[in-house]
Design a protein around this motif. Structure first.
Motif, PDB file in Angstrom:
ATOM      1  N   ARG A 261       0.826  -1.218   0.000  1.00 59.10           N
ATOM      2  CA  ARG A 261       0.000   0.000   0.000  1.00 59.10           C
ATOM      3  C   ARG A 261       0.854   1.260   0.000  1.00 59.10           C
ATOM      4  O   ARG A 261       0.467   2.283  -0.575  1.00 59.10           O
ATOM      5  N   LEU A 262       2.037   1.199   0.620  1.00 59.70           N
ATOM      6  CA  LEU A 262       2.847   2.406   0.815  1.00 59.70           C
ATOM      7  C   LEU A 262       4.032   2.530  -0.132  1.00 59.70           C
ATOM      8  O   LEU A 262       4.666   3.588  -0.175  1.00 59.70           O
ATOM      9  N   LYS A 263       4.350   1.498  -0.895  1.00 61.92           N
ATOM     10  CA  LYS A 263       5.589   1.508  -1.669  1.00 61.92           C
ATOM     11  C   LYS A 263       5.623   2.602  -2.735  1.00 61.92           C
ATOM     12  O   LYS A 263       6.688   3.047  -3.155  1.00 61.92           O
ATOM     13  N   GLY A 264       4.463   3.052  -3.170  1.00 63.59           N
ATOM     14  CA  GLY A 264       4.424   4.138  -4.141  1.00 63.59           C
ATOM     15  C   GLY A 264       4.682   5.498  -3.532  1.00 63.59           C
ATOM     16  O   GLY A 264       4.778   6.494  -4.257  1.00 63.59           O
ATOM     17  N   GLU A 265       4.770   5.539  -2.197  1.00 68.25           N
ATOM     18  CA  GLU A 265       5.026   6.768  -1.447  1.00 68.25           C
ATOM     19  C   GLU A 265       3.997   7.853  -1.750  1.00 68.25           C
ATOM     20  O   GLU A 265       4.297   9.037  -1.820  1.00 68.25           O
ATOM     21  N   GLU A 266       2.752   7.400  -1.946  1.00 66.95           N
ATOM     22  CA  GLU A 266       1.633   8.325  -2.131  1.00 66.95           C
ATOM     23  C   GLU A 266       0.537   7.947  -1.152  1.00 66.95           C
ATOM     24  O   GLU A 266       0.306   6.762  -0.894  1.00 66.95           O
ATOM     25  N   ILE A 267      -0.140   8.951  -0.605  1.00 68.44           N
ATOM     26  CA  ILE A 267      -1.218   8.717   0.352  1.00 68.44           C
ATOM     27  C   ILE A 267      -2.478   9.410  -0.150  1.00 68.44           C
ATOM     28  O   ILE A 267      -2.438  10.594  -0.497  1.00 68.44           O
ATOM     29  N   ILE A 268      -3.586   8.695  -0.193  1.00 71.01           N
ATOM     30  CA  ILE A 268      -4.851   9.286  -0.577  1.00 71.01           C
ATOM     31  C   ILE A 268      -5.592   9.723   0.683  1.00 71.01           C
ATOM     32  O   ILE A 268      -5.726   8.959   1.641  1.00 71.01           O
ATOM     33  N   GLU A 269      -6.022  10.961   0.692  1.00 73.27           N
ATOM     34  CA  GLU A 269      -6.710  11.505   1.862  1.00 73.27           C
ATOM     35  C   GLU A 269      -8.172  11.050   1.880  1.00 73.27           C
ATOM     36  O   GLU A 269      -8.788  10.830   0.830  1.00 73.27           O
ATOM     37  N   ILE A 270      -8.714  10.942   3.094  1.00 70.73           N
ATOM     38  CA  ILE A 270     -10.121  10.562   3.238  1.00 70.73           C
ATOM     39  C   ILE A 270     -11.016  11.573   2.527  1.00 70.73           C
ATOM     40  O   ILE A 270     -11.991  11.212   1.856  1.00 70.73           O
ATOM     41  N   ARG A 271     -10.702  12.852   2.665  1.00 74.21           N
ATOM     42  CA  ARG A 271     -11.539  13.883   2.033  1.00 74.21           C
ATOM     43  C   ARG A 271     -11.480  13.771   0.506  1.00 74.21           C
ATOM     44  O   ARG A 271     -12.434  14.138  -0.182  1.00 74.21           O
ATOM     45  N   THR A 272     -10.364  13.273  -0.017  1.00 73.14           N
ATOM     46  CA  THR A 272     -10.266  13.075  -1.462  1.00 73.14           C
ATOM     47  C   THR A 272     -11.210  11.978  -1.920  1.00 73.14           C
ATOM     48  O   THR A 272     -11.884  12.095  -2.956  1.00 73.14           O
ATOM     49  N   ILE A 273     -11.267  10.895  -1.164  1.00 75.49           N
ATOM     50  CA  ILE A 273     -12.202   9.805  -1.486  1.00 75.49           C
ATOM     51  C   ILE A 273     -13.634  10.290  -1.405  1.00 75.49           C
ATOM     52  O   ILE A 273     -14.465   9.998  -2.277  1.00 75.49           O
ATOM     53  N   LEU A 274     -13.943  11.069  -0.360  1.00 75.71           N
ATOM     54  CA  LEU A 274     -15.302  11.571  -0.181  1.00 75.71           C
ATOM     55  C   LEU A 274     -15.730  12.477  -1.321  1.00 75.71           C
ATOM     56  O   LEU A 274     -16.895  12.458  -1.743  1.00 75.71           O
ATOM     57  N   SER A 275     -14.817  13.291  -1.826  1.00 72.12           N
ATOM     58  CA  SER A 275     -15.178  14.274  -2.838  1.00 72.12           C
ATOM     59  C   SER A 275     -15.085  13.749  -4.260  1.00 72.12           C
ATOM     60  O   SER A 275     -15.714  14.307  -5.162  1.00 72.12           O
ATOM     61  N   SER A 276     -14.319  12.689  -4.479  1.00 67.95           N
ATOM     62  CA  SER A 276     -14.096  12.241  -5.859  1.00 67.95           C
ATOM     63  C   SER A 276     -14.541  10.815  -6.143  1.00 67.95           C
ATOM     64  O   SER A 276     -14.481  10.376  -7.293  1.00 67.95           O
ATOM     65  N   MET A 277     -14.982  10.079  -5.127  1.00 63.94           N
ATOM     66  CA  MET A 277     -15.396   8.689  -5.336  1.00 63.94           C
ATOM     67  C   MET A 277     -16.751   8.428  -4.698  1.00 63.94           C
ATOM     68  O   MET A 277     -16.946   7.429  -4.002  1.00 63.94           O
ATOM     69  N   ARG A 278     -17.685   9.332  -4.930  1.00 62.81           N
ATOM     70  CA  ARG A 278     -18.975   9.216  -4.244  1.00 62.81           C
ATOM     71  C   ARG A 278     -19.737   7.954  -4.658  1.00 62.81           C
ATOM     72  O   ARG A 278     -20.473   7.369  -3.850  1.00 62.81           O
ATOM     73  N   GLY A 279     -19.553   7.508  -5.922  1.00 56.97           N
ATOM     74  CA  GLY A 279     -20.223   6.281  -6.343  1.00 56.97           C
ATOM     75  C   GLY A 279     -19.744   5.073  -5.562  1.00 56.97           C
ATOM     76  O   GLY A 279     -20.542   4.226  -5.137  1.00 56.97           O
TER      77      GLY A 279
ATOM     78  N   LEU B 202      -6.043  14.166 -16.960  1.00 55.92           N
ATOM     79  CA  LEU B 202      -4.644  13.868 -16.663  1.00 55.92           C
ATOM     80  C   LEU B 202      -3.882  15.106 -16.208  1.00 55.92           C
ATOM     81  O   LEU B 202      -2.916  15.015 -15.447  1.00 55.92           O
ATOM     82  N   THR B 203      -4.320  16.267 -16.672  1.00 52.80           N
ATOM     83  CA  THR B 203      -3.629  17.518 -16.333  1.00 52.80           C
ATOM     84  C   THR B 203      -4.472  18.418 -15.444  1.00 52.80           C
ATOM     85  O   THR B 203      -4.153  19.588 -15.265  1.00 52.80           O
ATOM     86  N   GLU B 204      -5.547  17.876 -14.891  1.00 58.40           N
ATOM     87  CA  GLU B 204      -6.427  18.679 -14.037  1.00 58.40           C
ATOM     88  C   GLU B 204      -5.693  19.095 -12.768  1.00 58.40           C
ATOM     89  O   GLU B 204      -4.982  18.304 -12.157  1.00 58.40           O
ATOM     90  N   SER B 205      -5.886  20.356 -12.381  1.00 57.70           N
ATOM     91  CA  SER B 205      -5.240  20.877 -11.176  1.00 57.70           C
ATOM     92  C   SER B 205      -6.287  21.479 -10.251  1.00 57.70           C
ATOM     93  O   SER B 205      -7.440  21.712 -10.648  1.00 57.70           O
ATOM     94  N   VAL B 206      -5.865  21.731  -9.021  1.00 54.77           N
ATOM     95  CA  VAL B 206      -6.773  22.347  -8.049  1.00 54.77           C
ATOM     96  C   VAL B 206      -7.205  23.725  -8.537  1.00 54.77           C
ATOM     97  O   VAL B 206      -8.367  24.130  -8.358  1.00 54.77           O
ATOM     98  N   LYS B 207      -6.291  24.445  -9.182  1.00 49.59           N
ATOM     99  CA  LYS B 207      -6.625  25.769  -9.716  1.00 49.59           C
ATOM    100  C   LYS B 207      -7.726  25.671 -10.763  1.00 49.59           C
ATOM    101  O   LYS B 207      -8.667  26.477 -10.776  1.00 49.59           O
ATOM    102  N   ASP B 208      -7.623  24.681 -11.649  1.00 47.83           N
ATOM    103  CA  ASP B 208      -8.653  24.481 -12.674  1.00 47.83           C
ATOM    104  C   ASP B 208     -10.000  24.169 -12.036  1.00 47.83           C
ATOM    105  O   ASP B 208     -11.051  24.656 -12.482  1.00 47.83           O
ATOM    106  N   VAL B 209      -9.983  23.349 -11.002  1.00 52.57           N
ATOM    107  CA  VAL B 209     -11.220  22.979 -10.316  1.00 52.57           C
ATOM    108  C   VAL B 209     -11.883  24.203  -9.710  1.00 52.57           C
ATOM    109  O   VAL B 209     -13.105  24.408  -9.843  1.00 52.57           O
ATOM    110  N   ARG B 210     -11.120  25.034  -9.050  1.00 55.56           N
ATOM    111  CA  ARG B 210     -11.678  26.223  -8.408  1.00 55.56           C
ATOM    112  C   ARG B 210     -12.234  27.204  -9.430  1.00 55.56           C
ATOM    113  O   ARG B 210     -13.292  27.816  -9.213  1.00 55.56           O
ATOM    114  N   GLN B 211     -11.552  27.351 -10.559  1.00 57.54           N
ATOM    115  CA  GLN B 211     -12.047  28.244 -11.602  1.00 57.54           C
ATOM    116  C   GLN B 211     -13.371  27.750 -12.169  1.00 57.54           C
ATOM    117  O   GLN B 211     -14.298  28.529 -12.411  1.00 57.54           O
TER     118      GLN B 211
END
Length: 371
Positions: A24-42, A133-142
């Motif tokens: 789970r950790l070898k990729g050295e990336e962590i997914i936040e709970i709030r990210t799952i809540l906001s982007s994986m509602r299905g 693939l290139t979506e950013s937080v700035k794009d989302v807010r705009q």
């Protein structure tokens, strides 16, 4: 009857668990709970439905812990649910009080209150969006700011409007039978084992917490010819329903004094099913019946399939497998089905060796006769 891991070889088990954490950790990336809540509602909605525990936060936590595995996430939620105390029972929910986000009918173009498409992928092109693939937080807010600007001209509604049921409209025209309310205590299959023949309340509870893929497959099987139900969706609605509880210490119960404790988001479907009945002259006559489906979150396919199976199980006289309540209800529980399959990974050394010994003994007895 869920699958429970056995103990044995403690050092090997500890090493296996550490390796699981490493994967789970070898990729050295962590997914936040709030990210799952906001982007994986299905996915969150599906986990809540199959675990019969309405908690988006805990469902997101289970998804993270299970690394996206549906069956493991549901198992975790079911296990946690079994530790929670049952403090009170809520009042019966009336879906007419739903704050509707989406409301459609496949039976009528013009329905009382109008159709509301809401948020749905039904009207999108099923093409990969490489812009993500290139979506950013700035794009989302705009985008959100632009969308909010579009909504500003819309006048706010002072009062919440409740939409009438399409089926009630048909009942007023005498096209559907009216039934007396069933005030009997519903069966809770989490408190008592499922018994056959099962009351409708038990059947609906099993289906609403059933594995989404299985419920969908069985509903599909009925429509393909392994059942006699091919409905039309009278009304599908997605929205939030308020939950109330009464005062635990008051002897006289008044609905006006109930406590509002929150709301749940659900998908509800009422399907219209044509059936042939005999009239007074023993002639076939066409009537309509209702198939019902409801589940946590927005899971429209499951709710529709549930409404098909609900109507199937109302007619057990049919010989089709989708009308057999034991066949349907005993094969859709996500924890029980995956657990029973997964138990095959457990040691079966003794039983398999016994079978091997039996085969060897038979071959020894046969070989001398061949010589």
């Amino acid at each position: 009857m869920g699958y429970v891991a056995v103990k044995g070889g403690t050092m090997a088990i500890d090493a296996s668990i550490k390796r699981l954490t490493y994967e789970r950790l070898k990729g050295e990336e962590i997914i936040e709970i709030r990210t799952i809540l906001s982007s994986m509602r299905g996915l969150v909605d599906q986990v809540m439905s199959e675990s019969s525990l309405y908690s988006p936060f805990l469902a997101a936590l289970a998804i993270k812990q299970a690394e996206g595995s549906m069956e493991e996430a549901v198992f975790l939620m079911r296990a946690h649910r079994s530790t929670l105390p049952r403090l009170y029972y809520s009042q019966t929910v009336e879906s007419e009080t739903m704050f509707v986000d989406r409301r459609i009918s496949a039976s009528f173009k013009d329905i009382p209150g109008g159709q509301i498409l809401g948020a749905s992928r039904d009207y999108t092109h099923r093409l990969l969006d490489f812009h993500l693939l290139t979506e950013s937080v700035k794009d989302v807010r705009q985008w959100l700011e632009s969308y909010k600007d579009e909504l500003k001209p819309i006048e706010a509604v002072d009062e919440v409007g409740y939409f009438p049921k399409v089926v009630d409209y048909l009942r007023d025209q005498g096209l559907f039978k009216r039934y007396e309310p069933d005030n009997s205590q519903p069966t809770d299959i989490t408190k008592q084992s499922l018994q056959f023949p099962a009351p409708r309340s038990a059947r609906l509870q099993v289906m609403t917490r059933g594995q989404t893929g299985t419920v969908t497959s069985l509903g599909y099987a009925s429509m393909r010819g392994y059942g006699q139900v091919h409905p039309t969706v009278g009304e599908l609605r997605v929205g939030s329903i308020p939950i109330y509880v009464d005062h635990p210490n008051e002897l006289e119960k008044e609905s006006d004094e109930d406590f509002y404790i929150g709301e749940i988001r659900v998908t509800e479907v009422e399907s219209i099913v044509p059936v042939a009945v005999k009239n007074e002259n023993n002639e076939d006559e066409l009537e309509f019946e209702i198939g019902y489906g409801v589940c946590f979150g927005q899971n429209e396919t499951k709710a529709i399939a549930m409404s098909i199976l609900d109507q199937c199980l109302e007619h057990p006289e049919s010989d089709f497998p989708t009308h057999d309540e034991e066949f349907v209800l005993l094969h859709m529980d996500s924890v029980e089905t995956t657990g029973f399959i997964s138990h095959l990974k457990l040691p079966h050394y003794v039983t398999f060796q016994s079978k091997l010994d039996s085969v060897r003994q038979v071959k020894k007895e046969v070989q001398p006769n061949e010589n």
